[in-house]
Design an enzyme around this catalytic site. Structure first.
Site, PDB file in Angstrom:
ATOM      1  N   GLY A  41     -15.951   4.292  -4.237  1.00 40.97           N
ATOM      2  CA  GLY A  41     -15.636   3.246  -5.194  1.00 40.97           C
ATOM      3  C   GLY A  41     -15.386   1.895  -4.552  1.00 40.97           C
ATOM      4  N   ALA A 268      -8.344 -14.747  -6.683  1.00 38.68           N
ATOM      5  CA  ALA A 268      -7.514 -13.574  -6.386  1.00 38.68           C
ATOM      6  C   ALA A 268      -6.377 -13.494  -7.399  1.00 38.68           C
ATOM      7  CB  ALA A 268      -6.966 -13.674  -4.966  1.00 38.68           C
ATOM      8  N   ASP A 310      -6.577   2.867 -11.646  1.00 35.72           N
ATOM      9  CA  ASP A 310      -6.371   1.522 -12.179  1.00 35.72           C
ATOM     10  C   ASP A 310      -6.533   1.468 -13.690  1.00 35.72           C
ATOM     11  OD1 ASP A 310      -5.982   0.786  -9.583  1.00 35.72           O
ATOM     12  OD2 ASP A 310      -7.657  -0.616  -9.469  1.00 35.72           O
ATOM     13  N   HIS A 443      13.932   5.898  20.833  1.00 34.20           N
ATOM     14  CA  HIS A 443      14.039   4.555  21.415  1.00 34.20           C
ATOM     15  C   HIS A 443      13.071   4.429  22.591  1.00 34.20           C
ATOM     16  CE1 HIS A 443      15.863   0.860  22.886  1.00 34.20           C
ATOM     17  NE2 HIS A 443      15.840   1.387  24.104  1.00 34.20           N
TER      18      HIS A 443
END
Length: 464
Positions: A41, A268, A310, A443
């Site tokens: 798509g 946009a 959508d 870390h």
């Protein structure tokens, strides 16, 4: 006219459609998929994937421009925008072929052509070799969305382009006006600015990324401005007109009329659901605000007919569509799928620095009556970010003071779109601050910012 009989017909093979088709096949159902473009798509072929490839190119260009910070001397390097576009097409092609492979693997029959409902159980396909029909016990509609324009402004993909046209444009213009400073606008502003395009961003609302937390929007706007992007918010576009070799944009700002000029305009201003010419009207499928109205099982008002992605309403995000595809497939297969929690869908913008969020903003939490506490941690204090040379931004948690519930998380910074998932899982598991702070974070990592922001919400931050 050839007729094919299957358990499920899926119309549209974007992220929602292809995932729905594969999940149906996994559950033992025979599946036919209909697609008038390529599998994947708009998202895979013309949206999410090629734009992320272009953003990666822009990131590399930015690193070359900053090479001296890392003790590397470069003179006269050339950034070829046409090559960036070609690379993005190669990436999209590879992913489309991947979906085609998955269809073959799962014995899903692909029918190229435009699909249209003739009845709740019959799809007519306008194929190149002649029309076909697919008879199915259930149909899943996943036709997606298309770029919206402003009233009176035509997207011709020449002077006024859409995001679809932008990923085809092999020559970067000298100047570009981008109308809309949402995720699409910010991402293309990042791409074009990296290649030396003079970019002007126009946004009708008071800030860029208006759906994100106000602190995130404000800092991102400052960072883009430093990179030479002209940002105009609170601006109303009145007209867009071709003018010689460029485009003139007439705007109203603070009650005054202005004319802006650029070589091209990128529209946009959002996306609209593709619900026309699908056959919905004749079947009486209920719509709401331009989207197909669906149940928690993604079934429309017509029994046996489902809609996802959508076309089924906001948020218009690929990962939301994928999740809905699974729900629809499992409902059709007779399972009891868990309804989606739409308040826990991550929102991601892939510009530099990246933006990601989940849940409510600080303003939304406060206006909703919650007594909140907020923890922030800047990436300037994160060892890994400093080592990477990517210290812009921060991580912010919004927490219910009484219960420790994580109401929202907002990240502006390196790999924000990856970091957000710690909190997505945490909110799914209903984790509180205590669970986060008792989780040891490696870390040095960017993820330590999640721990430190959470500690900051309790007044216990170590590194600030």
């Amino acid at each position: 006219m050839a007729t094919h009989k299957v358990d499920v017909a899926v119309v549209g093979t974007g992220p929602g459609g292809y995932v729905a088709a594969i999940r149906c096949a996994q559950l033992g159902l025979s599946v036919a998929a209909v697609e008038d473009d390529r599998p994947g798509g708009v998202c895979l072929n013309w949206g999410c994937i090629p734009t992320k490839a272009l953003l990666r190119n822009a990131e590399v260009v930015g690193l070359f421009q900053r090479a001296s910070e890392f003790g590397i001397k470069i003179s006269g390097f050339e950034a070829d925008y046409a090559e960036a576009i070609r690379r993005s097409r190669q990436v999209a092609d590879r992913m489309a072929k991947g979906v085609e492979f998955l269809f073959r693997k799962n014995k899903i029959t692909l029918h190229p052509g435009r699909g249209r409902l003739k009845s709740p159980a019959l799809v007519e396909v306008a194929a190149a070799g002649g029309p076909e029909t697919i008879e199915a016990r259930h149909v899943i509609l996943a036709t997606g969305s298309e770029p919206k324009s402003l009233p009176g402004v035509a997207i011709d993909e020449q002077s006024v382009i859409s995001s679809n046209g932008a990923v085809r444009l092999e020559q970067a213009p000298k100047s570009m006006i981008i109308i809309g400073a949402g995720a699409v606008g910010m991402e293309f502003a990042d791409i074009y600015a990296a290649y030396g395009v003079q970019v002007t961003l126009l946004e009708a609302l008071p800030r860029v990324l208006p759906m994100e937390d106000e602190e995130v929007s404000a800092q991102l706007a400052r960072l883009f401005s430093r990179r030479g992007v002209a940002i105009r918010t609170g601006v109303k576009v009145q007209a867009v007109k071709a003018a010689g070799s460029g485009v003139t944009v007439e705007v109203e700002a603070e009650g005054k009329a202005e004319r802006l000029q650029a070589e091209r305009v990128l529209m946009a201003a959002g996306r609209a659901a593709k619900v026309k010419d699908v056959g919905l009207e004749a079947l009486g499928v209920a719509l709401e605000r331009g989207f197909v109205k669906v149940s928690l099982r993604m079934e429309t008002s017509v029994k046996g007919l489902y809609a996802i992605g959508d076309m089924a309403g906001p948020p218009l995000l690929a990962h939301k569509a994928m999740a809905e595809g699974v729900v629809a497939a499992e409902a059709i297969a007779g399972r009891d799928p868990r309804p989606l929690n739409y308040s826990n869908v991550p929102s991601c913008t892939y510009c530099r620095p990246q933006v990601a969020s989940i849940g409510r903003t600080e303003a939304q939490a406060r206006s909703g009556g919650s007594d909140v506490t907020v923890g922030r941690f800047p990436f300037t204090a994160n060892g890994k970010a400093v080592a990477l040379g990517e210290t812009e931004g921060f991580l912010k948690v919004v927490v219910d003071k009484a219960t420790g519930e994580i109401l929202g998380v907002h990240i502006l910074g390196p790999e924000a779109t990856e970091l957000i998932h710690e909190f997505a899982v945490g909110r799914t598991l209903e984790a509180t601050l205590e669970e986060i702070i008792h989780t040891i974070h490696a870390h040095p990592t960017l993820s330590e910012a999640a721990l430190e922001a959470t500690l900051a919400a309790l007044g216990q931050a170590i590194h600030i």
